[in-house]
Scaffold this motif. Structure first.
Motif, PDB file in Angstrom:
ATOM      1  N   PRO A 109     -15.791  23.177 -22.379  1.00  0.00           N
ATOM      2  CA  PRO A 109     -15.071  22.152 -21.604  1.00  0.00           C
ATOM      3  C   PRO A 109     -13.653  21.909 -22.086  1.00  0.00           C
ATOM      4  CG  PRO A 109     -16.753  21.165 -23.016  1.00  0.00           C
ATOM      5  CD  PRO A 109     -16.988  22.630 -23.037  1.00  0.00           C
ATOM      6  N   ASN A 110     -13.415  22.127 -23.388  1.00  0.00           N
ATOM      7  CA  ASN A 110     -12.049  21.903 -23.875  1.00  0.00           C
ATOM      8  C   ASN A 110     -11.067  22.881 -23.244  1.00  0.00           C
ATOM      9  OD1 ASN A 110     -13.344  23.984 -25.181  1.00  0.00           O
ATOM     10  ND2 ASN A 110     -12.665  23.451 -27.226  1.00  0.00           N
ATOM     11  N   LEU A 111     -11.475  24.128 -23.093  1.00  0.00           N
ATOM     12  CA  LEU A 111     -10.592  25.115 -22.478  1.00  0.00           C
ATOM     13  C   LEU A 111     -10.444  24.855 -20.986  1.00  0.00           C
ATOM     14  CD1 LEU A 111      -8.975  27.508 -23.509  1.00  0.00           C
ATOM     15  CD2 LEU A 111     -10.831  29.008 -22.799  1.00  0.00           C
ATOM     16  N   LYS A 112     -11.528  24.398 -20.348  1.00  0.00           N
ATOM     17  CA  LYS A 112     -11.462  24.100 -18.914  1.00  0.00           C
ATOM     18  C   LYS A 112     -10.514  22.939 -18.648  1.00  0.00           C
ATOM     19  CE  LYS A 112     -14.267  23.498 -14.790  1.00  0.00           C
ATOM     20  NZ  LYS A 112     -15.636  23.472 -14.219  1.00  0.00           N
ATOM     21  N   ALA A 113     -10.500  21.946 -19.544  1.00  0.00           N
ATOM     22  CA  ALA A 113      -9.582  20.815 -19.383  1.00  0.00           C
ATOM     23  C   ALA A 113      -8.137  21.279 -19.439  1.00  0.00           C
ATOM     24  CB  ALA A 113      -9.852  19.772 -20.465  1.00  0.00           C
ATOM     25  N   LEU A 114      -7.841  22.190 -20.356  1.00  0.00           N
ATOM     26  CA  LEU A 114      -6.478  22.705 -20.470  1.00  0.00           C
ATOM     27  C   LEU A 114      -6.095  23.520 -19.237  1.00  0.00           C
ATOM     28  CD1 LEU A 114      -6.540  23.874 -24.217  1.00  0.00           C
ATOM     29  CD2 LEU A 114      -5.623  21.738 -23.299  1.00  0.00           C
ATOM     30  N   ALA A 115      -7.087  24.136 -18.610  1.00  0.00           N
ATOM     31  CA  ALA A 115      -6.817  25.019 -17.474  1.00  0.00           C
ATOM     32  C   ALA A 115      -6.357  24.269 -16.236  1.00  0.00           C
ATOM     33  CB  ALA A 115      -8.066  25.841 -17.145  1.00  0.00           C
ATOM     34  N   HIS A 116      -6.526  22.956 -16.190  1.00  0.00           N
ATOM     35  CA  HIS A 116      -6.051  22.191 -15.032  1.00  0.00           C
ATOM     36  C   HIS A 116      -4.522  22.196 -14.955  1.00  0.00           C
ATOM     37  CE1 HIS A 116      -9.791  20.470 -13.418  1.00  0.00           C
ATOM     38  NE2 HIS A 116     -10.218  20.475 -14.661  1.00  0.00           N
ATOM     39  N   ILE A 117      -3.852  22.479 -16.068  1.00  0.00           N
ATOM     40  CA  ILE A 117      -2.385  22.554 -16.084  1.00  0.00           C
ATOM     41  C   ILE A 117      -1.981  23.971 -15.676  1.00  0.00           C
ATOM     42  CG2 ILE A 117      -0.328  22.334 -17.519  1.00  0.00           C
ATOM     43  CD1 ILE A 117      -1.980  20.483 -19.334  1.00  0.00           C
ATOM     44  N   PRO A 118      -1.240  24.139 -14.582  1.00  0.00           N
ATOM     45  CA  PRO A 118      -0.939  25.485 -14.071  1.00  0.00           C
ATOM     46  C   PRO A 118      -0.329  26.429 -15.112  1.00  0.00           C
ATOM     47  CG  PRO A 118      -0.365  23.848 -12.428  1.00  0.00           C
ATOM     48  CD  PRO A 118      -0.755  23.081 -13.656  1.00  0.00           C
ATOM     49  N   LEU A 119       0.655  25.956 -15.889  1.00  0.00           N
ATOM     50  CA  LEU A 119       1.278  26.824 -16.887  1.00  0.00           C
ATOM     51  C   LEU A 119       0.255  27.285 -17.917  1.00  0.00           C
ATOM     52  CD1 LEU A 119       3.741  28.113 -18.282  1.00  0.00           C
ATOM     53  CD2 LEU A 119       4.039  25.953 -19.513  1.00  0.00           C
ATOM     54  N   THR A 120      -0.580  26.357 -18.368  1.00  0.00           N
ATOM     55  CA  THR A 120      -1.571  26.710 -19.376  1.00  0.00           C
ATOM     56  C   THR A 120      -2.572  27.706 -18.817  1.00  0.00           C
ATOM     57  OG1 THR A 120      -1.345  24.487 -20.305  1.00  0.00           O
ATOM     58  CG2 THR A 120      -3.236  25.776 -21.019  1.00  0.00           C
ATOM     59  N   LEU A 121      -2.962  27.525 -17.555  1.00  0.00           N
ATOM     60  CA  LEU A 121      -3.901  28.463 -16.948  1.00  0.00           C
ATOM     61  C   LEU A 121      -3.288  29.858 -16.863  1.00  0.00           C
ATOM     62  CD1 LEU A 121      -6.599  29.026 -15.630  1.00  0.00           C
ATOM     63  CD2 LEU A 121      -5.657  28.237 -13.450  1.00  0.00           C
ATOM     64  N   SER A 122      -1.992  29.939 -16.557  1.00  0.00           N
ATOM     65  CA  SER A 122      -1.350  31.263 -16.499  1.00  0.00           C
ATOM     66  C   SER A 122      -1.351  31.926 -17.873  1.00  0.00           C
ATOM     67  CB  SER A 122       0.090  31.127 -15.968  1.00  0.00           C
ATOM     68  OG  SER A 122       0.927  30.492 -16.922  1.00  0.00           O
ATOM     69  N   THR A 179      -7.492  25.351 -28.606  1.00  0.00           N
ATOM     70  CA  THR A 179      -6.435  24.334 -28.629  1.00  0.00           C
ATOM     71  C   THR A 179      -5.160  24.941 -28.070  1.00  0.00           C
ATOM     72  OG1 THR A 179      -5.576  24.860 -30.834  1.00  0.00           O
ATOM     73  CG2 THR A 179      -7.458  23.327 -30.717  1.00  0.00           C
ATOM     74  N   LEU A 180      -4.252  24.066 -27.644  1.00  0.00           N
ATOM     75  CA  LEU A 180      -2.974  24.563 -27.114  1.00  0.00           C
ATOM     76  C   LEU A 180      -2.201  25.331 -28.167  1.00  0.00           C
ATOM     77  CD1 LEU A 180      -1.444  21.765 -24.837  1.00  0.00           C
ATOM     78  CD2 LEU A 180      -1.990  24.114 -24.195  1.00  0.00           C
ATOM     79  N   LEU A 211      -3.624  28.710 -28.498  1.00  0.00           N
ATOM     80  CA  LEU A 211      -3.372  29.460 -27.270  1.00  0.00           C
ATOM     81  C   LEU A 211      -1.931  29.962 -27.224  1.00  0.00           C
ATOM     82  CD1 LEU A 211      -4.743  30.295 -24.591  1.00  0.00           C
ATOM     83  CD2 LEU A 211      -3.814  28.197 -23.586  1.00  0.00           C
ATOM     84  N   TYR A 212      -0.988  29.104 -27.567  1.00  0.00           N
ATOM     85  CA  TYR A 212       0.425  29.506 -27.549  1.00  0.00           C
ATOM     86  C   TYR A 212       0.729  30.536 -28.626  1.00  0.00           C
ATOM     87  CZ  TYR A 212       2.357  26.510 -23.919  1.00  0.00           C
ATOM     88  OH  TYR A 212       2.690  25.958 -22.704  1.00  0.00           O
ATOM     89  N   GLU A 213       0.101  30.400 -29.775  1.00  0.00           N
ATOM     90  CA  GLU A 213       0.321  31.399 -30.828  1.00  0.00           C
ATOM     91  C   GLU A 213      -0.159  32.768 -30.365  1.00  0.00           C
ATOM     92  OE1 GLU A 213      -0.195  32.007 -35.631  1.00  0.00           O
ATOM     93  OE2 GLU A 213      -1.433  30.500 -34.616  1.00  0.00           O
ATOM     94  N   GLN A 214      -1.336  32.797 -29.722  1.00  0.00           N
ATOM     95  CA  GLN A 214      -1.859  34.064 -29.217  1.00  0.00           C
ATOM     96  C   GLN A 214      -0.958  34.626 -28.118  1.00  0.00           C
ATOM     97  OE1 GLN A 214      -5.029  35.784 -30.252  1.00  0.00           O
ATOM     98  NE2 GLN A 214      -3.478  37.165 -29.459  1.00  0.00           N
TER      99      GLN A 214
END
Length: 752
Positions: A151-164, A179-180, A183-186
């Motif tokens: 669910p933590n990743l799904k919550a982040l996915a609601h933000i279009p940029l994060t989903l991309s 975590t963001l 995710l950004y480091e990767q």
């Protein structure tokens, strides 16, 4: 929007001129004019004509979109600047202005703008699925499965940029982090690799498969560190676009390449001459710059890190930088914890900021320390929360543990937000058990929750997280939603308070609640309906259920369309039920004759302590029936009576209080506000207080009762005389305005 307007498909009847202004390009403190911004899209004579037309019409039929208010330097946002004057109407008073921004820096505009503030909450679940199917490639099914599992990743996915970014990372066949920061480091590691591959860089083999920026090969790390310096220095200067000279100042692009892409992290937008540079550089997205700035801070010595934290912690444009910094450092250093947690403050917006930092740090110790700072109370009322905010709140509760109070009133979390809360709370409970945390009160008033999402709430209740108080008021859940809720409550043993004000419930929904009250559930103590159209049929069904229920002690049936028919059912129930103590039946248009039924309740029930009849037009005749019942039963259990705005007049309506006060042994508080008492009635009240030999009456509220200053003074003198020598618990208070009520007394009289 702009493309649709240009095609003649949107807003063309309303606007002749539409200008999109990317504010990050205005980085210099210089005089900005209307011509400067219209010149972005129009040139020469056409631009001059558009400016002339806009001025001649005072901006009528002109729409200016200011994109990225948060990326504008502070001096260009402050009062008196061109952009500020455009927004608040000091220039071109008839112009329409649309401002886009992260919400953290727009508070300075709210006092000047009377129009609507809209927060974009992101993709809904269906849009997330559609985007992944379109952009996830062969990994689409894997990504969707991963989101449903975590669910933590799904919550982040609601933000279009994060989903991309999630799709990008997944397509590179990398493990999806949670975590963001991770995710950004990767994402940045993958971007560096792709750039090396594109440029046939010799470092390609050494960077392939790297998932940590600390493991970059030396030839790439040196440039990456300089990019971090550029990002951090620019944030300090509130600068978001750069010239070739800016890059060279930090040691980048020393060989004067025509275009320098910063290993794929920089780009050169079109119309680069707008900012006055031959080439304009900017990071691919502001969030990339924020991450790099945080990484740059992490590379500094500790004293400099602490200095920057203290200087820029409350800078709204640094907020995401500190979130990433929390994820990179895990806030292990005690000074970091002191600054970020202990000194952050308890204001709503500060709490949300801290929730994000704690989530990114992702350690139980930090969660527990932050929870102690909040006293395990998350009061986020009236703050618009997106799905990520909900995720961070749930993480705090589950990670820190203990007993929590959650106040989400007016947060507009909607069905998506409730879904994220459910997934996080239930998943933790299923994995770790429910002994680790408890939610004593959960207030979800005004959150746009619909019937379809009540199943999420039912899951939260069913997972037995010891939820006690549940407030769902002002959500359009309807009878269908009540049915889902009732199913979860049938076997629940923890929920004791249920508030369902204005939930679009009819007698059908009331029937479903009544069914659980007369069934297995013997734990609900309070139930409240206000502004729901349950009518007499619903009241009759609830009253019948309460004849068999000895658990309910407090009930509200306010403004629910009840007549004497429903009141008769309540009166009959009151004779049988000897446990309920509080009855609020205000705003039901009850008439004087209905007070015979109310009098019957007073005479034959021995448990009722508070009765609220606010704004029922019972008048003097109805009030007398109630007083007669109290006189006939001086030992009645009733301690508080509310007849606020009931059409009572003086002296006829007040004269019987002299007799009542002389015999009553239990009546403690009387709310007479918004009735026409005047000075003659005040004199009678004074006599009544003097006749109260039992000293039971301690509070009489007389707000807006047409009593003159002379009458108020007379009553106050009588109270002072009576209070001489009395204990504090027996002193009489006559209150003429809510402003003079103590905090505790205001709370006690809140519903009367």
């Amino acid at each position: 929007m702009c493309r649709l307007w240009a095609k003649g498909e949107f807003l063309n009847e309303e606007y002749d001129i539409l200008v999109l202004v990317t504010l990050r390009r205005f980085q210099k403190k210089s005089v900005v004019t209307l011509k400067d911004i219209i010149n972005i899209v129009l040139e020469g004579d056409i631009c001059d004509k558009a400016v002339e037309q806009a001025f001649r019409s005072q901006g009528d039929r002109t729409l200016i979109i200011l994109e990225g208010w948060d990326e504008l330097p502070p001096e260009l946002r402050e009062e008196g600047s061109f952009f500020f004057d455009i927004v608040v109407g000091n220039k071109l008073p008839k112009v329409s202005v649309l401002v886009t921004s992260r919400p953290s820096v727009t508070a300075d505009l709210y006092d000047y703008m009377d129009e609507r503030h809209i927060e974009v909450l992101g993709f809904d679940t269906e849009q997330i699925t559609q985007y992944i199917q379109l952009h996830g490639g062969e990994m689409s099914k894997t990504i969707l499965g991963h989101l449903n599992k975590f669910p933590n990743l799904k919550a982040l996915a609601h933000i279009p940029l994060t989903l991309s970014i999630i799709c990008h990372v997944a397509r590179m066949e990398s493990a999806l982090p949670h975590t963001l920061t991770e995710l950004y480091e990767q994402y940045i590691c993958n971007t560096l690799y792709q750039n090396c591959k594109k440029q046939s860089n010799s470092a390609l083999n050494s960077i392939n498969g790297i998932t940590s920026l600390s493991k970059l090969p030396p030839e790439i790390k040196s440039v990456f560190n300089l990019l971090c310096i550029l990002a951090l220095d620019s944030f300090k200067q509130k600068k978001f676009v750069y010239s070739r000279e800016d890059l060279q100042r930090v040691g980048l692009n020393s060989d004067n390449q025509k275009r320098f892409d910063g290993y794929g992290l920089l780009n050169t937008p079109i119309n680069s001459d707008v900012a006055g540079f031959d080439i304009v550089y900017q990071f691919n997205h502001l969030s990339i710059q924020e991450f790099l700035a945080a990484y740059g801070i992490q590379k500094l010595d500790r004293l400099e890190q602490v200095r920057l934290l203290r200087e820029f912690r409350d800078d709204m444009q640094f907020r995401n930088v500190w979130k990433f910094f929390s994820g990179i450092t895990k806030l292990i250093d005690e000074d970091f914890q002191e600054i970020m947690i202990t000194e952050t403050g308890k204001a709503n917006r500060a709490q949300i900021f801290l929730l994000h930092c704690v989530y990114e740090a992702n350690t139980q110790a930090i969660s527990e320390k932050a929870a102690e700072q909040f006293y395990r109370v998350l009061n986020l009322s009236n703050m618009f929360l997106n799905t990520t905010d909900c995720l961070c709140a749930a993480h705090m509760v589950t990670s820190a543990g203990g007993e929590w109070t959650l106040d989400f009133r007016g947060c507009n979390i909607g069905d998506n937000g409730l879904s994220i809360l459910k997934m996080s709370l239930v998943r933790f409970a299923e994995t770790n058990g429910v002994d680790g945390f408890k939610i004593s009160s959960f207030n979800l008033t005004h959150n746009r929750i619909t019937a379809s999402a009540i199943s999420h709430l039912a899951d939260i209740i069913s997972c037995n997280i010891q939820l006690e108080g549940l407030t769902l008021s002002y959500n359009p859940i309807g009878d269908e939603g009540i049915g889902n809720l009732a199913t979860a409550l049938e076997s629940n043993k923890t929920v004791t308070i249920l508030e369902l004000d204005k939930c679009e419930i009819t007698s059908v929904g009331a029937y479903k609640i009544a069914k659980i009250l007369e069934g297995q559930n013997k734990f609900i103590r309070e139930i409240h309906f206000r502004h729901d159209n349950i009518g007499d049929e619903g009241v009759e069904r609830i009253a019948l259920a309460l004849e068999k229920n000895e658990t309910i002690t407090e009930m509200t049936l306010a403004d629910i369309g009840m007549t004497s028919v429903g009141l008769t059912a309540l009166s009959n129930m009151a004779v049988i039920n000897g446990t309920f103590e509080t009855l609020r039946i205000d705003r039901n248009n009850l008439q004087p004759m209905d007070c015979e039924l109310i009098a019957n309740i007073i005479e034959r029930n021995n448990s009722l302590k508070l009765l609220d009849l606010t704004k029922n037009p019972i008048g003097d005749q109805g009030f007398h029936k109630i007083i007669d019942a109290l006189i006939a039963k001086p030992t009645s259990s009733l301690g508080s009576l509310g007849v606020y705005g009931c059409g009572i007049t003086s002296p006829k309506g007040i004269e019987k209080l002299v007799t009542l006060f002389s015999v009553t042994q239990t009546l403690d508080r009387l709310q007479l506000g918004y009735n026409r008492i005047d000075d003659e009635g005040a004199k009678l009240l004074g006599q009544a207080l003097q006749q109260n030999t039992s000293k039971s009456v301690t509070t009489v509220v007389l707000e807006n009762t047409h009593i003159s200053n002379k009458g108020k003074k007379m009553l106050q003198e009588i109270c002072d005389s009576l209070n001489a020598g009395r204990d504090d618990s027996q002193k009489v208070n006559v209150v003429f305005t809510n402003n003079s009520l103590s905090k505790k007394l205001r709370e006690d009289l809140l519903h009367i």
